[in-house]
Design an enzyme around this catalytic site. Structure first.
Site, PDB file in Angstrom:
ATOM      1  N   HIS A  57      -6.656  -3.412   4.324  1.00 51.70           N
ATOM      2  CA  HIS A  57      -7.697  -2.417   4.063  1.00 51.70           C
ATOM      3  C   HIS A  57      -8.075  -1.724   5.369  1.00 51.70           C
ATOM      4  O   HIS A  57      -8.063  -2.342   6.437  1.00 51.70           O
ATOM      5  CB  HIS A  57      -8.945  -3.067   3.459  1.00 51.70           C
ATOM      6  CG  HIS A  57      -8.796  -3.384   2.004  1.00 51.70           C
ATOM      7  ND1 HIS A  57      -8.757  -2.418   1.021  1.00 51.70           N
ATOM      8  CD2 HIS A  57      -8.648  -4.569   1.357  1.00 51.70           C
ATOM      9  CE1 HIS A  57      -8.603  -2.990  -0.166  1.00 51.70           C
ATOM     10  NE2 HIS A  57      -8.528  -4.303   0.008  1.00 51.70           N
ATOM     11  N   ASP A  74      -1.303 -12.986  -0.927  1.00 46.63           N
ATOM     12  CA  ASP A  74      -2.081 -11.869  -1.466  1.00 46.63           C
ATOM     13  C   ASP A  74      -2.509 -10.948  -0.310  1.00 46.63           C
ATOM     14  O   ASP A  74      -3.638 -10.448  -0.276  1.00 46.63           O
ATOM     15  CB  ASP A  74      -3.295 -12.353  -2.274  1.00 46.63           C
ATOM     16  CG  ASP A  74      -3.904 -11.245  -3.122  1.00 46.63           C
ATOM     17  OD1 ASP A  74      -3.360 -10.129  -3.144  1.00 46.63           O
ATOM     18  OD2 ASP A  74      -4.944 -11.506  -3.750  1.00 46.63           O
ATOM     19  N   HIS A  93      -2.908 -11.427 -12.719  1.00 43.30           N
ATOM     20  CA  HIS A  93      -4.223 -11.510 -12.062  1.00 43.30           C
ATOM     21  C   HIS A  93      -5.192 -11.887 -13.180  1.00 43.30           C
ATOM     22  O   HIS A  93      -5.484 -11.067 -14.050  1.00 43.30           O
ATOM     23  CB  HIS A  93      -4.558 -10.150 -11.446  1.00 43.30           C
ATOM     24  CG  HIS A  93      -5.962 -10.011 -10.952  1.00 43.30           C
ATOM     25  ND1 HIS A  93      -6.259  -9.810  -9.627  1.00 43.30           N
ATOM     26  CD2 HIS A  93      -7.161 -10.018 -11.602  1.00 43.30           C
ATOM     27  CE1 HIS A  93      -7.575  -9.708  -9.477  1.00 43.30           C
ATOM     28  NE2 HIS A  93      -8.143  -9.831 -10.659  1.00 43.30           N
ATOM     29  N   ARG A 120       0.808  -1.245   0.000  1.00 44.41           N
ATOM     30  CA  ARG A 120       0.000   0.000   0.000  1.00 44.41           C
ATOM     31  C   ARG A 120       0.832   1.281   0.000  1.00 44.41           C
ATOM     32  O   ARG A 120       0.331   2.348   0.390  1.00 44.41           O
ATOM     33  CB  ARG A 120      -0.955   0.029   1.199  1.00 44.41           C
ATOM     34  CG  ARG A 120      -1.929  -1.147   1.258  1.00 44.41           C
ATOM     35  CD  ARG A 120      -2.917  -1.125   0.121  1.00 44.41           C
ATOM     36  NE  ARG A 120      -3.944  -2.159   0.280  1.00 44.41           N
ATOM     37  CZ  ARG A 120      -4.325  -2.976  -0.693  1.00 44.41           C
ATOM     38  NH1 ARG A 120      -3.746  -2.923  -1.888  1.00 44.41           N
ATOM     39  NH2 ARG A 120      -5.286  -3.853  -0.498  1.00 44.41           N
ATOM     40  N   ASN A 142     -10.850 -11.037  -3.983  1.00 44.53           N
ATOM     41  CA  ASN A 142     -10.901 -11.351  -5.402  1.00 44.53           C
ATOM     42  C   ASN A 142      -9.599 -12.037  -5.816  1.00 44.53           C
ATOM     43  O   ASN A 142      -8.536 -11.451  -5.650  1.00 44.53           O
ATOM     44  CB  ASN A 142     -11.083 -10.065  -6.219  1.00 44.53           C
ATOM     45  CG  ASN A 142     -11.409 -10.355  -7.665  1.00 44.53           C
ATOM     46  OD1 ASN A 142     -11.827 -11.463  -8.001  1.00 44.53           O
ATOM     47  ND2 ASN A 142     -11.183  -9.381  -8.517  1.00 44.53           N
ATOM     48  N   GLY A 202     -10.294  -8.112  -0.368  1.00 42.97           N
ATOM     49  CA  GLY A 202      -8.924  -8.379   0.056  1.00 42.97           C
ATOM     50  C   GLY A 202      -8.817  -8.651   1.539  1.00 42.97           C
ATOM     51  O   GLY A 202      -9.608  -8.139   2.339  1.00 42.97           O
TER      52      GLY A 202
HETATM   53 ZN   LIG Z   1      -3.095  -9.105  -5.093  1.00 43.48          ZN
HETATM   54 ZN   LIG Z   2      -5.149 -10.137  -7.831  1.00 38.94          ZN
END
Ligand SMILES: [Zn+2]
Ligand SMILES: [Zn+2]
Length: 450
Positions: free
Chosen positions: A327, A323, A197, A82, A296, A342
């Site tokens: 958030h 992953d 992705h 981030r 996702n 996420g």
């Molecule tokens: Zn990712």
């Molecule tokens: Zn992804």
């Protein structure tokens, strides 16, 4: 292949002292090793695997490891730090502290930041910052397309020269087959991995969870498995045609497993990853409408989960990736449909898979360890090993420790973990990177010996 510690982190370049870990159960699946040993680390490398109790502790940082298990440290090929832009959710320091607490000796950071990482200057700035702030080595990926808009490629060769370990528009697929083909052509010249992705936005539509019985029961729009598998099929075909190398991110569906298996059998240079949440949870968990289960690709059916576990066992899935996607509370504490996709995962990955797959006897500990560090090779780095001369990237585990993730807070700046509050077994007690102790659990005193 290069050594993990050559990535950017704050201890990179400085000489490391001596560390001795006595009488641990040393497990290295690559070496076929599972024995009690003393491990001596000197100048950043494993110097000795001595008989238990034989190694002295003169002026060394060391410990009597007793009932603990010493294993090659883990490598996560898929993390969101981030930074830049959303340091309120995570930054290089908190994200790599979470990685160290999870037993990781290296991570690969995605480029879907604000702004996106799509220029050599942006890569250089992040590398410099990691050199000051990162607790473990970080490899930065750059976007494959400018601003992740999917139409114009980034300067992939210059980005590699600036130190990008690879390319990804993760968060979004590369919609255009023409653009993907060009990216593959440049990947061959530039080197570095192209991490994908895989999702067809036309098929995903406004879906918020897996399309199946549960989505129908809840009345929520679904994301079908073929949204993922059809794009993987396209990109495996293109990679074969261009003789390029791809890494498929966060596999979630059984059709995707079959597609990657067929591509590998045909000799396509493709590797892939699966996440702890897709290996341990299903769309049944979404019935709670808890946004901690929204990500996702979405949590899929039990058949999909079992196919992923089989693929982890067979090696069709090369590695575990978290992953890790921090958030803020206001992005998650809203109705399920509106919540951000996420979950975080660095601090819980090993414990989740040890609890869900190893303890019930579904997979062996050795296999899990191999897949936890398998991401290193996928990203072009030497896999962590416990052998004389190998870079000392080690994790010390308490396989019996029972704990509740989140109960003592998080190293990550965000708390959106799907496993918070559950009871897990297996805990990282210490992590060594390039011969340096970068993490010690509070419950365990790995101290400097007198
Ligand atoms: Zn990712
Ligand atoms: Zn992804």
């Amino acid at each position: 292949m290069s050594e993990i510690s050559t990535l950017d982190w704050r201890n990179g370049g400085e000489p490391a002292g001596e560390v001795v870990i006595r009488e641990a159960r040393v497990v290295d699946p690559h070496a076929g090793l599972d024995e009690r040993r003393d491990v001596v680390v000197r100048a950043g490398a494993v110097a000795e695997l001595a008989a238990p109790g034989a190694a002295e502790l003169p002026d060394a940082e060391g410990s009597e490891a007793g009932e603990l298990c010493l294993v090659p440290a883990f490598f996560d090929p898929h993390v969101h730090l981030r930074t830049p832009g959303r340091e309120d959710e995570e930054d290089l320091e908190t994200g790599t502290r979470a990685a160290a607490a999870g037993g990781y000796c290296g991570i690969a950071a995605m480029a879907n930041t604000e702004p996106t990482v799509d220029t050599p200057e942006a890569i250089e700035a992040l590398r410099e910052r990691a050199g000051r702030e990162a607790a473990v080595p970080v490899g930065f990926l750059a976007c494959a397309t400018r601003g992740m808009r999917g139409d114009e490629l980034t300067d992939m060769i210059e980005l590699r020269q600036a130190g990008a370990v690879g390319f990804s528009d993760d968060g979004l697929p590369i919609r255009s087959a023409r653009v993907m083909r060009r990216a593959l052509q440049y990947q061959r010249i530039a080197g570095g991995v192209l991490a994908l992705h895989e999702e067809d936005p036309e098929l995903s539509g406004k879906g918020v969870m897996h399309e199946g019985e549960v989505s129908a029961a809840l009345g929520l729009a679904g994301i079908p498995t073929v949204s993922e598998s059809t794009m993987i099929a396209r990109d495996c075909a293109l990679a074969a045609y261009e003789e390029a190398r791809i890494h498929v991110q966060h596999l979630s569906a059984r059709e995707s497993v079959a597609t990657v298996a067929a591509a590998k059998a045909a000799g396509v240079a493709v590797t892939c990853e699966a996440t702890p949440h897709h290996l341990a949870l299903t769309d049944e968990d979404v019935r709670s409408l808890d946004s901690a289960y929204k990500m996702n690709p979405p949590l899929r059916s039990e058949e999909d989960r079992l196919a992923l576990v089989d693929a982890l066992r067979s090696g069709i899935v090369d590695c575990v990736a978290t992953d890790h996607a921090p958030h803020s509370i206001d992005e998650k504490e809203v109705p399920f449909e509106a919540a951000a996709m996420g979950v975080t995962g660095l601090e819980t990955a090993f414990a989740v898979l040890h609890t869900a797959l190893v303890l019930p006897g579904t997979i062996a500990l050795e296999l899990l360890l191999e897949r936890m560090s398998g991401g290193a090779a996928c990203m072009g780095f030497d896999p962590p090993r416990i052998a004389p001369g190998a870079e000392a990237n080690l994790a010390l585990l308490d396989l019996d420790a029972q704990w509740t993730p989140g109960a003592e807070g998080w190293e990550s700046r965000s708390a959106n973990c799907a496993f918070a509050g559950r009871t897990l077994r297996g805990r990282v007690m210490a992590t060594v990177v390039g011969g340096r102790i970068v993490y010690r659990n509070r419950a365990f005193a790995l101290g400097v010996a007198a």
